[in-house]
Scaffold this active site. Structure first.
Site, short mmCIF file in Angstrom:
data_model
loop_
_atom_site.label_atom_id
_atom_site.label_comp_id
_atom_site.label_asym_id
_atom_site.label_seq_id
_atom_site.Cartn_x
_atom_site.Cartn_y
_atom_site.Cartn_z
N GLY A 75 0.89 -1.14 -0.02
CA GLY A 75 -0.16 0.06 -0.13
C GLY A 75 0.90 1.24 -0.02
N GLN B 23 2.82 9.89 1.95
CA GLN B 23 4.36 9.32 1.87
C GLN B 23 5.03 9.69 0.69
OE1 GLN B 23 2.61 5.05 2.32
NE2 GLN B 23 4.54 4.96 3.68
N CYS C 67 6.21 -0.36 7.51
CA CYS C 67 5.73 0.75 6.79
C CYS C 67 6.95 1.29 5.76
CB CYS C 67 5.49 1.84 7.68
SG CYS C 67 5.07 3.34 6.57
N LEU C 68 6.84 1.48 4.53
CA LEU C 68 7.87 1.89 3.54
C LEU C 68 8.51 3.29 3.99
CD1 LEU C 68 6.11 1.26 0.43
CD2 LEU C 68 7.78 -0.17 1.17
N HIS D 105 -4.07 1.35 8.13
CA HIS D 105 -2.75 1.96 8.09
C HIS D 105 -2.48 3.13 7.06
CE1 HIS D 105 2.12 1.25 8.05
NE2 HIS D 105 1.91 1.78 6.95
N GLU D 106 -3.01 2.95 5.83
CA GLU D 106 -3.16 3.97 4.76
C GLU D 106 -3.76 5.05 5.37
OE1 GLU D 106 -0.77 3.46 3.11
OE2 GLU D 106 -0.55 1.14 2.92
N HIS E 83 -2.02 7.28 7.67
CA HIS E 83 -1.24 8.20 6.86
C HIS E 83 -1.65 9.63 6.51
CE1 HIS E 83 2.71 6.07 6.76
NE2 HIS E 83 2.12 4.96 6.03
O1 GNR Z 1 4.14 -2.83 2.66
C1 GNR Z 1 3.68 -2.58 3.70
N1 GNR Z 1 3.28 -3.55 4.39
C2 GNR Z 1 2.44 -3.63 5.45
C3 GNR Z 1 2.66 -4.68 6.40
C4 GNR Z 1 1.77 -4.90 7.48
C5 GNR Z 1 0.74 -3.86 7.62
C6 GNR Z 1 0.68 -2.77 6.98
C7 GNR Z 1 1.67 -2.56 5.78
S1 GNR Z 1 1.71 -1.08 4.72
C8 GNR Z 1 3.25 -1.17 4.05
C9 GNR Z 1 3.28 -0.08 2.96
C10 GNR Z 1 3.03 1.06 3.64
O2 GNR Z 1 3.95 1.73 4.43
N2 GNR Z 1 2.08 1.76 3.44
O3 GNR Z 1 1.93 3.09 3.97
NI NI Z 2 3.00 3.05 5.83
#
Ligand code: GNR
Ligand code: NI
Length: 167
Positions: free
Chosen positions: A46, A51, A91-92, A133-134, A137
């Site tokens: 995601g 980001q 998270c990236l 999670h997104e 952000h």
């Molecule tokens: O790539 C991602 N893997 C992930 C794994 C577990 C819970 C959430 C995520 S999201 C993350 C990509 C990201 O940072 N999205 O904002």
């Molecule tokens: Ni993230």
């Protein structure tokens, strides 16, 4: 298409609250394509516009193993949420850090797709985690902010050290 630079925690810009997209147009669609390319290249499941330092309510997601099930959520809203789950998140914007977070297990989300058409998605389990999670952000929240203050302090020290050694 283009691969965009992903902001790295701690970066103040990750705490910006994104604005609603007023019109889904060609510019929005180009950003969506670039975000998808950036997400697949990372690789990640995601990516929120926040980001890549664009503060508009836009999310791309693809939790398939085959990278052929892109979901685009513009102006997402949670209509309902229920249940609880604990899952390991990464998270990236915080590479190499994985921590357990408590989330709703079931959510119903309404959003616009890349054509500007409204749709509703019912998500559970990992997909529900990713959407939450997104959406965090877009509110300027990074998953590590759910950790205890002690863990956050240790994490910032670790990231500083890592960056120092990377130079
Ligand atoms: O790539 C991602 N893997 C992930 C794994 C577990 C819970 C959430 C995520 S999201 C993350 C990509 C990201 O940072 N999205 O904002
Ligand atoms: Ni993230």
């Amino acid at each position: 298409m283009a691969i965009l630079q992903i902001l790295q925690y701690p970066d103040e810009r990750l705490h910006t609250v994104a604005k609603k997209v007023e019109k889904v147009d060609e510019k929005t669609r180009k950003l969506v394509r670039d975000m998808a390319e950036t997400m697949y290249a990372a690789p990640g499941v995601g990516l929120a516009a926040t980001q890549v330092d664009v503060h508009e309510r836009i999310i791309v997601l693809d939790i398939s193993e085959t990278h052929d099930d892109l979901m685009v959520l513009i102006n997402p809203e949670i209509l309902s949420a229920s249940g609880e789950q604990l899952g390991e998140e990464g998270c990236l914007s915080v590479p190499g850090i994985y921590e357990t977070v408590r989330r709703s297990n079931n959510i119903t989300v309404r959003a616009l797709d890349e054509k500007g058409e409204p749709f509703t998605v019912e998500a559970e389990g990992f997909l529900a985690v990713c959407i939450q999670h997104e959406m965090d952000h877009l509110q300027g929240k990074v998953f590590v902010e759910y950790l205890s203050q002690l863990k956050q302090t240790r994490l910032r020290a670790k990231l500083k050290k890592r960056r120092r050694e990377a130079l």
